[in-house]
Design an enzyme around this catalytic site. Structure first.
Site, mmCIF file in Angstrom:
data_model
loop_
_atom_site.group_PDB
_atom_site.id
_atom_site.type_symbol
_atom_site.label_atom_id
_atom_site.label_comp_id
_atom_site.label_asym_id
_atom_site.label_seq_id
_atom_site.Cartn_x
_atom_site.Cartn_y
_atom_site.Cartn_z
ATOM 1 C CG ASP A 44 2.290 -7.280 -1.754
ATOM 2 O OD1 ASP A 44 1.884 -6.601 -0.787
ATOM 3 O OD2 ASP A 44 2.545 -6.789 -2.866
ATOM 4 C CB CYS A 135 -0.172 0.555 0.078
ATOM 5 S SG CYS A 135 0.383 -0.833 -0.944
ATOM 6 C CE1 TYR A 139 5.534 -3.181 -2.106
ATOM 7 C CE2 TYR A 139 4.531 -2.046 -0.234
ATOM 8 C CZ TYR A 139 4.938 -3.221 -0.855
ATOM 9 O OH TYR A 139 4.776 -4.418 -0.212
ATOM 10 C CE1 TYR A 163 4.959 -2.190 -6.314
ATOM 11 C CE2 TYR A 163 6.740 -3.794 -6.101
ATOM 12 C CZ TYR A 163 5.384 -3.497 -6.141
ATOM 13 O OH TYR A 163 4.457 -4.520 -6.012
ATOM 14 C CD GLU A 204 2.100 -0.745 3.183
ATOM 15 O OE1 GLU A 204 3.233 -1.044 2.750
ATOM 16 O OE2 GLU A 204 1.061 -1.195 2.703
#
Length: 221
Positions: A44, A135, A139, A163, A204
């Protein structure tokens, strides 16, 4: 209905698949294998470099000051804050920053970042918006799901907290506004936006699988 919501409806099955992926459920429970999380951190980190580049290119291509400011700001926060969090995670595993920068991308990471960069330079601004949306929104949604599932604090609590933070929610909100503005300004691009969104959403989901299985190349040079 705003196009950001339309896209989420289109991707509902992929969203469910991400929330129920063992990487996500085990992370929420605090039982995820540390080797899998380390692989995610490394990959990541490399992904975020190109994700930030996507925002920078989109900002340069935008024609109004608000969009330019938002996109360049998000690129900066990704590089200055989110990647710093990854360096902190990496330090817990004894990985130095210079090591992160030389990690080889796994096949899925290579495919995903390649798609994003290709979209940045060859796609329309609306396609870029749709490609970067899964994304950010993903998340937030996955971390919120993990927060609901988690039973007390554990070693992955900082990930969940990051997040689901107000700062990250603000970033996602600005991205949604960008997606919706593109949907309003470029109605003829809706099909292209859908395809870009679903491609990123599929990648993803595959990214979680890549981390969980510690995917690598069959033959490494």
């Amino acid at each position: 209905m705003p196009i950001s919501d339309q896209l989420l409806e289109e991707g509902e099955e992929l969203w469910h698949a991400q929330k129920t992926h063992p990487f996500v459920t085990e992370l929420a429970d605090g039982t995820l294998d540390e080797a899998a999380f380390r692989h995610w951190v490394e990959q990541d980190y490399r992904y975020l470099l190109d994700y930030a580049r996507l925002f920078s290119v989109a900002g340069a291509r935008a024609r109004d000051e608000r969009t330019m400011t938002d996109l360049v700001s998000i690129a900066h926060s990704t590089l200055a804050e989110e990647m710093d969090l990854h360096r902190e995670f990496a330090a817990d595993y004894g990985i130095a920053p210079e090591e992160l920068e030389t990690v080889q991308k796994a096949p899925t990471c290579e495919a995903y970042t390649g798609f994003l960069i290709r979209t940045a330079y060859e796609g329309s601004l609306a396609e870029i918006a749709a490609a970067l949306y899964p994304c950010a929104q993903g998340y937030l949604d996955i971390a919120a799901h993990a927060a609901e599932r988690a039973d007390g604090e554990h070693r992955y609590t900082p990930w969940i907290e990051n997040y689901t933070s107000e700062e990250f929610r603000d970033v996602v909100g600005r991205i949604r506004e960008f997606v919706d503005r593109c949907g309003e300004q470029y109605p003829g691009e809706h099909d292209a936006m859908r395809e870009a969104f679903l491609t990123s959403a599929r990648l993803e989901h595959q990214f979680w699988e890549m981390a969980y299985t510690r995917e690598g190349w069959a033959v490494e040079s």
